[in-house]
Design a protein around this motif. Structure first.
Motif, PDB file in Angstrom:
ATOM      1  N   PRO A 214      -3.505  10.903 -20.620  1.00 45.71           N
ATOM      2  CA  PRO A 214      -3.068  11.359 -21.947  1.00 45.71           C
ATOM      3  C   PRO A 214      -2.837  10.178 -22.880  1.00 45.71           C
ATOM      4  CG  PRO A 214      -1.274  11.530 -20.359  1.00 45.71           C
ATOM      5  CD  PRO A 214      -2.485  11.152 -19.573  1.00 45.71           C
ATOM      6  N   GLY A 215      -2.855  10.459 -24.152  1.00 42.01           N
ATOM      7  CA  GLY A 215      -2.660   9.398 -25.136  1.00 42.01           C
ATOM      8  C   GLY A 215      -3.837   9.319 -26.073  1.00 42.01           C
ATOM      9  N   ALA A 216      -4.118   8.113 -26.547  1.00 40.89           N
ATOM     10  CA  ALA A 216      -5.210   7.905 -27.504  1.00 40.89           C
ATOM     11  C   ALA A 216      -5.935   6.618 -27.128  1.00 40.89           C
ATOM     12  CB  ALA A 216      -4.662   7.831 -28.922  1.00 40.89           C
ATOM     13  N   HIS A 217      -7.129   6.748 -26.569  1.00 41.35           N
ATOM     14  CA  HIS A 217      -7.870   5.611 -26.036  1.00 41.35           C
ATOM     15  C   HIS A 217      -9.294   5.610 -26.604  1.00 41.35           C
ATOM     16  CE1 HIS A 217      -4.540   5.978 -23.218  1.00 41.35           C
ATOM     17  NE2 HIS A 217      -4.986   7.184 -22.864  1.00 41.35           N
ATOM     18  N   THR A 218     -10.001   4.517 -26.349  1.00 46.60           N
ATOM     19  CA  THR A 218     -11.411   4.423 -26.734  1.00 46.60           C
ATOM     20  C   THR A 218     -12.241   4.313 -25.468  1.00 46.60           C
ATOM     21  OG1 THR A 218     -10.870   3.339 -28.828  1.00 46.60           O
ATOM     22  CG2 THR A 218     -13.119   3.109 -28.037  1.00 46.60           C
ATOM     23  N   PHE A 219     -13.227   5.210 -25.334  1.00 45.56           N
ATOM     24  CA  PHE A 219     -14.064   5.267 -24.132  1.00 45.56           C
ATOM     25  C   PHE A 219     -15.508   4.919 -24.506  1.00 45.56           C
ATOM     26  CE2 PHE A 219     -10.650   8.395 -23.756  1.00 45.56           C
ATOM     27  CZ  PHE A 219     -10.065   8.036 -22.544  1.00 45.56           C
ATOM     28  N   LEU A 220     -16.096   3.996 -23.767  1.00 44.35           N
ATOM     29  CA  LEU A 220     -17.479   3.570 -23.985  1.00 44.35           C
ATOM     30  C   LEU A 220     -18.289   4.021 -22.773  1.00 44.35           C
ATOM     31  CD1 LEU A 220     -16.299   0.088 -25.110  1.00 44.35           C
ATOM     32  CD2 LEU A 220     -17.314   1.778 -26.638  1.00 44.35           C
ATOM     33  N   PRO A 247      -7.477   0.909 -23.661  1.00 43.37           N
ATOM     34  CA  PRO A 247      -6.332   1.816 -23.570  1.00 43.37           C
ATOM     35  C   PRO A 247      -5.421   1.733 -24.790  1.00 43.37           C
ATOM     36  CG  PRO A 247      -5.991  -0.097 -22.161  1.00 43.37           C
ATOM     37  CD  PRO A 247      -7.365  -0.233 -22.741  1.00 43.37           C
ATOM     38  N   ASN A 248      -4.852   2.896 -25.123  1.00 41.97           N
ATOM     39  CA  ASN A 248      -3.808   2.996 -26.156  1.00 41.97           C
ATOM     40  C   ASN A 248      -4.270   2.539 -27.539  1.00 41.97           C
ATOM     41  OD1 ASN A 248      -1.925   3.829 -24.111  1.00 41.97           O
ATOM     42  ND2 ASN A 248      -1.769   1.679 -23.508  1.00 41.97           N
ATOM     43  N   THR A 249      -5.554   2.534 -27.762  1.00 47.03           N
ATOM     44  CA  THR A 249      -6.107   2.158 -29.065  1.00 47.03           C
ATOM     45  C   THR A 249      -7.314   3.043 -29.361  1.00 47.03           C
ATOM     46  OG1 THR A 249      -5.436  -0.149 -28.773  1.00 47.03           O
ATOM     47  CG2 THR A 249      -7.066   0.297 -30.474  1.00 47.03           C
ATOM     48  N   VAL A 250      -7.299   3.705 -30.507  1.00 51.00           N
ATOM     49  CA  VAL A 250      -8.437   4.515 -30.933  1.00 51.00           C
ATOM     50  C   VAL A 250      -9.217   3.728 -31.976  1.00 51.00           C
ATOM     51  CG1 VAL A 250      -9.135   6.595 -32.165  1.00 51.00           C
ATOM     52  CG2 VAL A 250      -7.360   6.723 -30.430  1.00 51.00           C
ATOM     53  N   ILE A 251     -10.517   3.537 -31.723  1.00 49.19           N
ATOM     54  CA  ILE A 251     -11.356   2.775 -32.652  1.00 49.19           C
ATOM     55  C   ILE A 251     -12.545   3.628 -33.074  1.00 49.19           C
ATOM     56  CG2 ILE A 251     -12.740   0.697 -33.005  1.00 49.19           C
ATOM     57  CD1 ILE A 251     -11.068  -0.685 -30.873  1.00 49.19           C
ATOM     58  N   PHE A 252     -12.522   4.076 -34.313  1.00 45.09           N
ATOM     59  CA  PHE A 252     -13.701   4.686 -34.930  1.00 45.09           C
ATOM     60  C   PHE A 252     -14.463   3.572 -35.656  1.00 45.09           C
ATOM     61  CE2 PHE A 252     -11.183   8.371 -34.087  1.00 45.09           C
ATOM     62  CZ  PHE A 252     -12.078   9.420 -33.930  1.00 45.09           C
ATOM     63  N   THR A 253     -15.773   3.701 -35.734  1.00 45.51           N
ATOM     64  CA  THR A 253     -16.594   2.576 -36.187  1.00 45.51           C
ATOM     65  C   THR A 253     -16.295   2.147 -37.621  1.00 45.51           C
ATOM     66  OG1 THR A 253     -18.374   4.125 -36.742  1.00 45.51           O
ATOM     67  CG2 THR A 253     -18.463   3.064 -34.582  1.00 45.51           C
ATOM     68  N   ALA A 254     -16.078   3.107 -38.518  1.00 43.50           N
ATOM     69  CA  ALA A 254     -15.851   2.754 -39.928  1.00 43.50           C
ATOM     70  C   ALA A 254     -14.578   1.943 -40.099  1.00 43.50           C
ATOM     71  CB  ALA A 254     -15.798   4.004 -40.794  1.00 43.50           C
ATOM     72  N   ALA A 255     -13.587   2.192 -39.267  1.00 45.52           N
ATOM     73  CA  ALA A 255     -12.304   1.493 -39.380  1.00 45.52           C
ATOM     74  C   ALA A 255     -12.214   0.282 -38.465  1.00 45.52           C
ATOM     75  CB  ALA A 255     -11.159   2.456 -39.060  1.00 45.52           C
ATOM     76  N   SER A 256     -13.254   0.025 -37.668  1.00 44.30           N
ATOM     77  CA  SER A 256     -13.187  -1.064 -36.690  1.00 44.30           C
ATOM     78  C   SER A 256     -13.180  -2.423 -37.374  1.00 44.30           C
ATOM     79  CB  SER A 256     -14.368  -0.977 -35.722  1.00 44.30           C
ATOM     80  OG  SER A 256     -15.591  -1.172 -36.402  1.00 44.30           O
ATOM     81  N   GLN A 257     -12.479  -3.360 -36.777  1.00 46.40           N
ATOM     82  CA  GLN A 257     -12.440  -4.731 -37.271  1.00 46.40           C
ATOM     83  C   GLN A 257     -13.598  -5.502 -36.643  1.00 46.40           C
ATOM     84  OE1 GLN A 257     -10.160  -5.180 -39.549  1.00 46.40           O
ATOM     85  NE2 GLN A 257      -9.185  -3.220 -39.112  1.00 46.40           N
ATOM     86  N   HIS A 258     -14.345  -6.221 -37.457  1.00 49.49           N
ATOM     87  CA  HIS A 258     -15.506  -6.957 -36.961  1.00 49.49           C
ATOM     88  C   HIS A 258     -15.085  -8.035 -35.971  1.00 49.49           C
ATOM     89  CE1 HIS A 258     -19.490  -8.837 -37.077  1.00 49.49           C
ATOM     90  NE2 HIS A 258     -18.856  -9.989 -37.116  1.00 49.49           N
ATOM     91  N   ASP A 259     -15.644  -7.957 -34.779  1.00 47.86           N
ATOM     92  CA  ASP A 259     -15.455  -8.985 -33.752  1.00 47.86           C
ATOM     93  C   ASP A 259     -13.970  -9.273 -33.485  1.00 47.86           C
ATOM     94  OD1 ASP A 259     -16.644 -10.471 -31.823  1.00 47.86           O
ATOM     95  OD2 ASP A 259     -17.191 -12.153 -33.101  1.00 47.86           O
ATOM     96  N   ASN A 316      -8.008  13.002 -25.833  1.00 48.64           N
ATOM     97  CA  ASN A 316      -7.241  11.779 -25.576  1.00 48.64           C
ATOM     98  C   ASN A 316      -7.906  10.533 -26.150  1.00 48.64           C
ATOM     99  OD1 ASN A 316      -9.322  12.014 -23.732  1.00 48.64           O
ATOM    100  ND2 ASN A 316      -8.165  11.158 -22.013  1.00 48.64           N
ATOM    101  N   GLY A 317      -8.621  10.706 -27.269  1.00 47.75           N
ATOM    102  CA  GLY A 317      -9.179   9.524 -27.923  1.00 47.75           C
ATOM    103  C   GLY A 317     -10.542   9.759 -28.532  1.00 47.75           C
ATOM    104  N   VAL A 318     -11.381   8.750 -28.455  1.00 41.96           N
ATOM    105  CA  VAL A 318     -12.721   8.810 -29.041  1.00 41.96           C
ATOM    106  C   VAL A 318     -13.722   8.231 -28.047  1.00 41.96           C
ATOM    107  CG1 VAL A 318     -12.477   6.569 -30.209  1.00 41.96           C
ATOM    108  CG2 VAL A 318     -14.126   8.242 -31.078  1.00 41.96           C
ATOM    109  N   VAL A 319     -14.925   8.809 -28.033  1.00 38.93           N
ATOM    110  CA  VAL A 319     -16.005   8.381 -27.138  1.00 38.93           C
ATOM    111  C   VAL A 319     -17.136   7.808 -27.979  1.00 38.93           C
ATOM    112  CG1 VAL A 319     -17.794   9.180 -25.545  1.00 38.93           C
ATOM    113  CG2 VAL A 319     -15.452  10.043 -25.327  1.00 38.93           C
ATOM    114  N   HIS A 320     -17.706   6.687 -27.503  1.00 42.84           N
ATOM    115  CA  HIS A 320     -18.943   6.133 -28.076  1.00 42.84           C
ATOM    116  C   HIS A 320     -19.966   6.027 -26.949  1.00 42.84           C
ATOM    117  CE1 HIS A 320     -16.693   5.008 -31.686  1.00 42.84           C
ATOM    118  NE2 HIS A 320     -15.797   4.441 -30.895  1.00 42.84           N
ATOM    119  N   LEU A 321     -21.161   6.540 -27.163  1.00 42.40           N
ATOM    120  CA  LEU A 321     -22.242   6.394 -26.186  1.00 42.40           C
ATOM    121  C   LEU A 321     -22.989   5.102 -26.465  1.00 42.40           C
ATOM    122  CD1 LEU A 321     -23.685  10.039 -26.012  1.00 42.40           C
ATOM    123  CD2 LEU A 321     -21.701   9.046 -24.837  1.00 42.40           C
ATOM    124  N   ILE A 322     -23.236   4.317 -25.412  1.00 46.83           N
ATOM    125  CA  ILE A 322     -23.861   2.996 -25.579  1.00 46.83           C
ATOM    126  C   ILE A 322     -25.147   2.903 -24.769  1.00 46.83           C
ATOM    127  CG2 ILE A 322     -21.722   1.813 -26.170  1.00 46.83           C
ATOM    128  CD1 ILE A 322     -21.425   0.935 -23.292  1.00 46.83           C
TER     129      ILE A 322
END
Length: 680
Positions: A214-220, A247-259, A316-322
């Motif tokens: 549970p929570g808010a994570h980023t899954f690749l 873990p414990n961080t949600v990153i959507f691409t538009a709001a992501s910090q470069h590098d 529980n977060g956001v998924v990005h397919l790579i």
């Protein structure tokens, strides 16, 4: 009593759910309200799309919420609707609690079935995002409806997209977590991407709990196509799976910090892996893992993966397919480059590979034959320069340029830093006759690494992309294709900063932007000027004082040859062999030198290979050429180890100094003054 301003804001919100007749009436009221600015009225009319109104009108739940309850509604702009081609889920844009921008928590429950969350994030600039949509700061509205319920409207620049299922889905999928997402992937709308292989490895490693957390994570999550190499799936162990989760961080691409490296779940004493996002100028998004501390199974280095489907929200977060798994280093440099042709992978370097193959592919054969290799690979954007287009048809020149990007060694950032500890690091390219010069500015994550080759300064925009037999560093320019004048090169090259400063205050540099001339400039590197401080301490100090600019200019003029063509080191060696000495035309007089080739470790005392360097003989002094043939658009620079300066050039008297030429000019002026007085 409600204020006139509130009446205007209430009218704006009611536009969302009114009938066509009521909409016209409220529009008239908004337009006629004298206490509401005309610009605000126009903004509301522009930012309340008819398509969104119709969605609200057709949805009884949305109508009831806006009429009876507190709520926050996220309204996309007209432009956002024009870009969006899918189905609009109006309830996914509504939350049944009222939040101003300042009150928005890290997530809010939407009014859609299953109440999937909307994630609120903020970037470095302070912009607030809901999922992948930015809230336009000046267009938020707060009001109270007729039932006395507080309501807030935020205008956003994208339509919010929930997790979508295929039309023939058998299960009722409502707000799944990341593990349920993996298990039900075949029923989801994922652009025909499949996730069976990675799902099997997660189950085999018993890591389901990571995706159920549970929570808010980023899954690749790597797609099945990335496991074409038969042995690759077997390398996906528990630690690699952890490395695909932030873990414990949600990153959507538009709001992501470069590098901006984020700690992955694989971060412990014996294994440390970070993950970061970056975007190419062509709009493609990439994610990279950086194994900072590795072990026997997980090697240090960067693995780069393109995001092929981004921003899939889950419970529980956001998924990005790579397009490939992170952390796994299982291909050679050659295989890495060949993947462009085989399946379109690694799009960030597509043009580099195309140039190699368009020139016959021999360069790729050379790379294959190297047991250890480092490639400085220009990005796709780097190949768009107009000067490069003219060279692409010249195979011989392009072969030289491509070879300039190949190093016969495993050279990662740490090794560059070690070489750069006391001086700008010099590294021979694959043919040992051309050198690259690395410079590191700053420390830690803020460090910027540049490399110079053939007159071009490039910045490493992505370092340490690891392969089994070496590294690939992505750079922002093509080496060997000059794009600046002599002055531009002096101004930007850290090795020539002292010569640049001296030329600035003496105005000597003014001429060096002239593209109608061809300059050959023998530029003492900074370390060379530092040596003069030991040899002539008083004179050295004054060389860099504006009060003595005339004398500094006289010395620099000796170093600059001006002709209708440039003189490369090979030219000067050939002329020296034919005539003994070479006389080059300078601004005031001429420069007489002899240039010889000399084998030895001229560039690096600890080098493992010998190569041929150049030596200038001037006034019985031998001066090493540190960097020959630095090409510019209006000339060429030869960086030398010591200035063309000797003791008899400098006269120190009463705290000042004069060069020999200055003394002659001064005497001539005194004679002229004396003669004038006699005649008067």
């Amino acid at each position: 009593m409600t204020s006139p301003g509130c009446r205007g804001l209430t009218a704006a919100l009611l536009l969302l759910c009114a009938t066509t007749a009521a909409f016209a009436e409220l529009s008239d009221k908004l337009r006629d309200d004298s206490e509401l600015s005309q610009s605000t009225a126009k903004s509301f009319r522009r930012l309340m799309p008819v398509r969104f109104y119709s969605q609200v009108e057709q949805n009884p739940i949305a109508n009831a919420t806006l009429t009876l309850r507190s709520c926050t509604i996220f309204v996309p702009t007209n432009e956002a609707f024009q870009r969006y081609k899918g189905n609009i889920h109006v309830l996914y844009h509504i939350s049944t609690s009222a939040f101003s921008k300042e009150q928005l928590p890290k997530s809010v429950s939407s009014d859609m079935g299953g109440n999937p969350p909307l994630y609120i994030t903020k970037n470095r600039n302070g912009d607030i995002y809901v999922n992948n949509a930015r809230i336009i700061p000046s267009l938020s509205v707060e009001m109270t409806n007729r039932e006395g319920k507080r309501q807030v409207m935020h205008i956003i620049d994208e339509v919010l997209q929930p997790l979508s299922v295929q039309k023939n889905a058998q299960d009722n999928i409502n707000n799944p977590d990341a593990m349920q997402f993996l298990q039900m992937a075949e029923q989801l709308d994922l652009n025909d991407f499949h996730l069976r292989t990675y799902r099997s490895q997660v189950t085999l490693a018993k890591k389901e709990s990571v995706y159920q957390s549970p929570g808010a994570h980023t899954f690749l999550i790597p797609i099945d196509e990335s496991f074409k190499l038969s042995a690759r799936s077997g390398l996906v162990d528990a630690k690699v799976i952890d490395g695909h989760v932030i873990p414990n961080t949600v990153i959507f691409t538009a709001a992501s910090q470069h590098d901006d490296p984020k700690t992955s779940a694989a971060f412990e004493d014996l294994l440390k892996v970070t993950v970061s996002f970056f975007k190419q100028k062509d709009g493609k998004m990439y994610v990279k893992s950086n194994t900072i501390v590795g072990d026997a199974k997980h090697h240090e280095g960067v693995v780069l993966a393109e995001i092929v489907k981004a921003n899939i929200p889950v419970q529980n977060g956001v998924v990005h397919l790579i397009h490939r798994p992170l952390m796994i280093i299982d291909t050679t440099v050659t295989d890495f480059l060949k993947s462009f042709k085989e399946n379109g992978e690694n799009g960030a370097l597509r043009k580099f590979y195309e140039v190699i193959m368009d020139n016959g592919g021999e360069v790729l054969d050379d790379i294959t034959n190297l047991s250890e290799v480092t490639i400085l690979a220009p990005s796709n954007d780097a190949w768009n320069a107009s000067l490069i287009e003219n060279l692409l048809r010249n195979r011989k020149k392009m072969r030289e340029i491509l070879n300039m990007h190949i190093i016969r060694d495993r050279l990662n950032v740490d090794k560059i830093r070690q070489k750069n500890a006391n001086m700008i690091a010099q590294v021979p390219t694959v043919n040992n006759s051309t050198f690259l010069y690395f410079n590191v500015k700053g420390e830690g994550a803020d460090a910027v690494i540049t490399v110079e080759g053939g007159g071009v300064n490039a910045t490493i925009v992505q370092a340490d992309v690891a392969q089994t037999n070496g590294y690939v560093h992505i750079i922002d320019r093509v080496l060997g294709v000059p794009h600046t004048t002599v002055l531009g090169k002096l101004e930007t090259d850290p090795m020539m900063s002292d010569t640049y400063k001296m030329g600035q205050f003496s105005h000597f540099n003014d001429q060096l932007n002239n593209t109608q001339r061809r300059f050959t400039y023998f530029v003492p590197r900074d370390k060379g000027w530092q040596k003069t401080e030991l040899d002539y301490p008083s004179a050295h100090k004054k060389l860099f004082m504006p009060d003595f600019s005339y004398h500094s200019k006289s010395i620099l003029e000796r170093h600059l040859a001006i002709a209708d063509h440039v003189f490369t080191m090979k030219d000067l060696v050939q002329y020296s062999q034919q005539a003994g000495n070479v006389v080059l035309p300078t601004f005031r007089d001429s420069l007489q030198i002899r240039v010889e080739e000399e084998a030895g470790h001229l560039h690096d005392e600890n080098a493992s290979h010998e190569w041929t360097g150049y030596v200038i003989i001037w006034n019985y002094k031998k001066i090493n050429v540190y960097r020959p043939d630095v090409e510019c658009t209006n000339g060429i620079i030869h960086v030398i180890d010591y200035p063309l300066l000797e003791e008899r050039d400098v006269v120190v008297s009463g705290g000042s100094y004069l060069t020999e030429s200055s003394i002659c000019i001064l005497l001539a002026n005194l004679i002229m003054i004396t003669v004038a007085k006699i005649l008067n």
